[in-house]
Design an enzyme around this catalytic site. Structure first.
Site, mmCIF file in Angstrom:
data_model
loop_
_atom_site.group_PDB
_atom_site.id
_atom_site.type_symbol
_atom_site.label_atom_id
_atom_site.label_comp_id
_atom_site.label_asym_id
_atom_site.label_seq_id
_atom_site.Cartn_x
_atom_site.Cartn_y
_atom_site.Cartn_z
ATOM 1 N N ASP A 64 0.809 -1.232 0.000
ATOM 2 C CA ASP A 64 0.000 0.000 0.000
ATOM 3 C C ASP A 64 0.840 1.280 0.000
ATOM 4 O O ASP A 64 0.334 2.344 -0.338
ATOM 5 C CB ASP A 64 -0.958 0.010 1.201
ATOM 6 N N HIS A 65 2.115 1.196 0.356
ATOM 7 C CA HIS A 65 2.932 2.409 0.483
ATOM 8 C C HIS A 65 3.653 2.779 -0.815
ATOM 9 O O HIS A 65 3.485 3.871 -1.337
ATOM 10 C CB HIS A 65 3.986 2.226 1.581
ATOM 11 N N ASP A 119 3.411 -1.396 11.376
ATOM 12 C CA ASP A 119 3.036 -0.039 11.017
ATOM 13 C C ASP A 119 2.429 0.596 12.259
ATOM 14 O O ASP A 119 1.617 -0.028 12.955
ATOM 15 C CB ASP A 119 2.020 -0.045 9.873
ATOM 16 N N ARG A 379 -0.236 12.733 10.018
ATOM 17 C CA ARG A 379 1.075 13.315 10.371
ATOM 18 C C ARG A 379 1.413 14.507 9.488
ATOM 19 O O ARG A 379 1.195 14.463 8.272
ATOM 20 C CB ARG A 379 2.187 12.264 10.227
ATOM 21 N N SER A 533 6.644 6.778 13.260
ATOM 22 C CA SER A 533 6.543 5.510 12.537
ATOM 23 C C SER A 533 7.127 4.330 13.309
ATOM 24 O O SER A 533 7.956 4.489 14.196
ATOM 25 C CB SER A 533 7.310 5.690 11.232
ATOM 26 N N ARG A 535 8.925 2.252 11.635
ATOM 27 C CA ARG A 535 9.981 1.787 10.719
ATOM 28 C C ARG A 535 11.261 1.418 11.468
ATOM 29 O O ARG A 535 11.895 2.253 12.109
ATOM 30 C CB ARG A 535 10.255 2.837 9.632
HETATM 31 C C1 MIC Z 1 3.902 6.302 8.509
HETATM 32 O O1 MIC Z 1 2.728 6.657 8.495
HETATM 33 O O2 MIC Z 1 4.816 6.991 8.998
HETATM 34 C C2 MIC Z 1 4.253 4.957 7.904
HETATM 35 C C3 MIC Z 1 4.967 5.205 6.644
HETATM 36 O O3 MIC Z 1 3.076 4.244 7.609
HETATM 37 C C4 MIC Z 1 5.106 4.186 8.920
HETATM 38 C C5 MIC Z 1 5.659 2.926 8.414
HETATM 39 C C6 MIC Z 1 6.878 3.077 7.563
HETATM 40 O O4 MIC Z 1 7.696 3.961 7.805
HETATM 41 O O5 MIC Z 1 7.010 2.273 6.632
HETATM 42 C C7 MIC Z 1 4.360 3.885 10.233
HETATM 43 O O6 MIC Z 1 3.406 4.544 10.566
HETATM 44 O O7 MIC Z 1 4.781 3.005 10.991
HETATM 45 FE FE1 SF4 Z 2 -0.084 4.894 5.008
HETATM 46 FE FE2 SF4 Z 2 1.155 5.514 7.293
HETATM 47 FE FE3 SF4 Z 2 -0.189 7.358 5.918
HETATM 48 FE FE4 SF4 Z 2 -1.505 5.461 7.127
HETATM 49 S S1 SF4 Z 2 -0.267 7.036 8.097
HETATM 50 S S2 SF4 Z 2 -1.893 6.183 5.062
HETATM 51 S S3 SF4 Z 2 -0.162 3.706 6.897
HETATM 52 S S4 SF4 Z 2 1.650 6.289 5.261
#
Ligand code: MIC
Ligand code: SF4
Length: 639
Positions: A64-65, A119, A379, A533, A535
């Protein structure tokens, strides 16, 4: 004494330790989810553990990313993940199907179950009464291998909801109000559990929007009880047989309580560059907007897009801005299409994208220089949109569509009558492309593109640690600062040597070069270090560059767990004033490190240019073993 919903689910899944707040417990994980940006690494780790098939009740691998395929890298990763799912017995959700958290609500999530996801917005499942927790990929890999998930037994923060949301005010505003009051650190160490008469006024997707955005409070997770609305939602998804009722006992005790009277809320908005920088929409009304994005796992359910479409009936999108819709899932898109509302959006001037994360993680949709972008995303950390010095505001779909019409930040109540709409009794499932697990995948060949680098090896720490301060940061440093994302860097998630070049590049472009030259390193920081995140690349890539110690005022939960998993020593200042003694390039010594890790003392001495200060080592005995081994994989191999 009675129990809260969270305590009941934890008790039913407890496999190690006692449910004493602040102590480590191990719980059984029923289900897991991964997304592609963290998933490639999680499956490389799963392969390294060496289990032939996942041991969970169900595990889903989503893409999805990383949807923009500007070269071979993302497409290669998609194929790698599909082959992994086929080989190891997972469901696979391909690109275009939608965001993991939205699909989990629709097709997989169930009340009373535990879900571990790689996630940080995995708590979206809490809208269904699931105990859904975000974690690093390695923790999810261990859970897929049937191992317990370890966490510090959280305290329970009861959020009492009363009253009813007024027209043009929605679930999103409930969490914006909580962020306004509690800040991005307010939930650290807590599970946010919702209760009270206001709960029944919220649908499952409203609740999910709240538990999703609750990640920004720093909470371990958030959840709602499972009631009639939960049953109705599951019924509309043809999954009524998974419903169980879950409520806190009458005499349940919350460690803290905060009350929100939903009737008194008005539209709120988070200003740049933190989700807790919240004001009333009316206070910033009139500012010109260049872009409005509706979507993300926070606000892209059918309800959210319907309210937008209905508001746009007989109205048009302002010519000076770009109005974009990122649907949460194929199901949302298909139901919108069947109901005729896609046409309304197209006619009004919306740009409709495929279902997925897209601009929320800087995978396209970067705003123009020095302009305001309004997003229903969770975010707005600096630069996350892909544009330097961006000005991203976070708001509800109602506030977003008001700006799309007027071209300015606008209190949506100014639009007049609230549109009426109803949700389908039965949703079209939209899940035809979700591939179920194969009965036996042992013959499936794993497809690896040239961008997939082997997992790096790390050495155990020395008896006496010596190194250099590579960087000193302030409070609330996010994982987006440590390991940025975006369209250029995200495709490198399965290649640690390549992605490590970008560590801290937002703060100091020379970081990776200096780290490689200067040898073992330490990073110093302030409060809530590593928020955001899940991550694990924010631990793994710095470790690859030689960062072996972090000394900060306090850590965010997932990041601290990831540091330990990759053998980085997570220390906090015993006296926060000592933060002022640290400067970049200072020489650091930690004498007797292995002896200290092998013991049970929770403080140690750190010498900064020869001057001694005390640091806290707040870790469990299991963590000590992992740190002594140089990381969780080394430790797991030796056990
Ligand atoms: C985000 O919203 O910051 C992400 C991208 O979904 C991350 C995961 C990632 O960095 O791959 C998260 O929320 O954990
Ligand atoms: Fe995707 Fe993270 Fe954004 Fe949710 S917050 S839509 S999981 S990148």
């Amino acid at each position: 004494m009675g129990m809260t919903v969270a305590e009941k689910i934890l008790a039913a899944h407890l496999v190690e330790g006692e449910m004493i707040k602040g102590k480590e417990i191990g719980i059984r994980i029923d289900r897991t989810l991964t997304q592609d940006a963290t998933g490639t690494m999680a499956y490389l780790e799963f392969e390294a553990i060496g289990i032939p098939r996942v041991k969970t009740e169900s595990s889903v691998c989503y893409v999805d990313h990383n949807l923009v395929q500007s070269d071979f890298k993302n497409a290669d990763d998609h194929r790698f993940l599909q082959s992994i799912a086929r080989r190891y017995g997972l469901f696979f959700s391909p690109p275009g199907n939608g965001i993991s958290h939205q699909i989990n609500l629709e097709r997989f999530g169930l009340p009373g179950k535990t879900l571990l996801g790689s996630d940080s917005h995995t708590p979206t499942g809490g809208g269904l009464g699931m105990l859904a927790i975000g974690a690093g990929g390695l923790d999810v890999a261990m859970a897929m291998a049937g191992k317990p998930f370890y966490l510090i037994m959280p305290q329970i923060y009861g959020v009492k909801l009363t009253g009813k949301l007024q027209p043009w005010v929605s679930a999103r505003d409930v969490l914006l109000e909580l962020l306004r009051r509690l800040t991005v650190k307010g939930g650290v160490g807590y599970i946010m559990e919702y209760f009270g008469p206001g709960v029944k006024e919220l649908s499952v997707t409203d609740r999910a929007s709240i538990t999703n955005f609750g990640a920004e409070l720093g909470a371990t997770t958030s959840l709602f009880p499972s009631d009639e609305n939960t049953g109705k939602f599951l019924e509309s998804q043809d999954r009524a047989d998974g419903w169980v009722e879950l409520a806190a006992d009458e005499d349940a005790e919350y460690d803290k309580i905060i009350e929100i009277d939903m009737s008194s809320l008005e539209p709120l908005i988070a200003c740049p560059t933190s989700p807790d920088n919240v004001v009333k929409v009316s206070e910033v009304a009139g500012k010109t907007v260049s872009q409005v994005l509706v979507g993300s796992c926070s606000n892209s359910s059918l309800r959210d897009l319907l309210v937008v479409a209905k508001t746009l009936e007989s109205r048009e999108v302002n010519l000076d801005l770009s109005f974009e819709i990122n649907p949460g899932s194929r199901q949302v898109l298909e139901n919108m299409a069947a109901m005729g509302d896609i046409q309304t959006l197209i006619h009004a001037g919306a740009r409709i994208h495929q279902a997925g994360c897209l601009g929320c993680i800087g995978m396209g949709q970067a705003p123009a220089t020095n302009t305001i972008s309004l997003r229903t995303f969770p975010r707005n950390f600096p630069g996350r949109s892909g544009t330097k010095n961006d000005q991203v505001y976070l708001c509800s779909p109602e506030t977003a569509v008001a700006a799309a019409i007027t071209g300015k930040i606008t209190d949506p109540r100014k639009l007049g009558e609230y549109p009426s709409f109803s949700l389908p009794e039965k949703y079209l499932p939209g899940d035809a492309r979700i591939e179920p697990p194969q009965a036996d995948g042992s013959d499936v060949e794993i497809i690896r593109g040239p961008n997939i680098a082997p997992f790096p090896e790390f050495k155990p720490p020395p008896e006496n640690w010596q190194g250099t301060v590579l960087l000193k940061t302030g409070d609330n440093v996010t994982t987006d600062h440590i390991m940025p994302a975006g369209a250029q860097i995200l495709p490198l998630r399965s290649n640690i040597p390549a992605i490590s070049e970008f560590v801290f590049s937002q703060i100091d472009e020379t970081f990776s070069k200096r780290a490689k030259e200067q040898g073992p390193g330490m990073v110093a920081g302030g409060e809530n270090y590593g928020q955001g995140s899940s991550r694990e690349h924010a631990a793994l890539a710095p470790r690859y560059l030689g960062v072996e110690v972090k000394l900060v005022k306090s850590f965010a939960r997932i990041h601290k767990a990831n540091l330990i998993n990759f053998g980085i020593l997570p220390l906090t200042f015993a006296d926060p004033a000592d933060y002022d003694l640290i400067e970049q390039d200072a020489k650091i010594e930690i004498p007797g490190l292995r002896r200290i890790l092998a013991g049970d003392g929770n403080q140690l001495e750190v010498k900064i240019n020869g001057e001694t200060i005390t640091a806290n080592l707040d870790v469990s005995s299991r963590h000590r073993q992992i740190l002594l081994a140089g990381g969780l994989l080394n430790w797991a191999r030796g056990n």
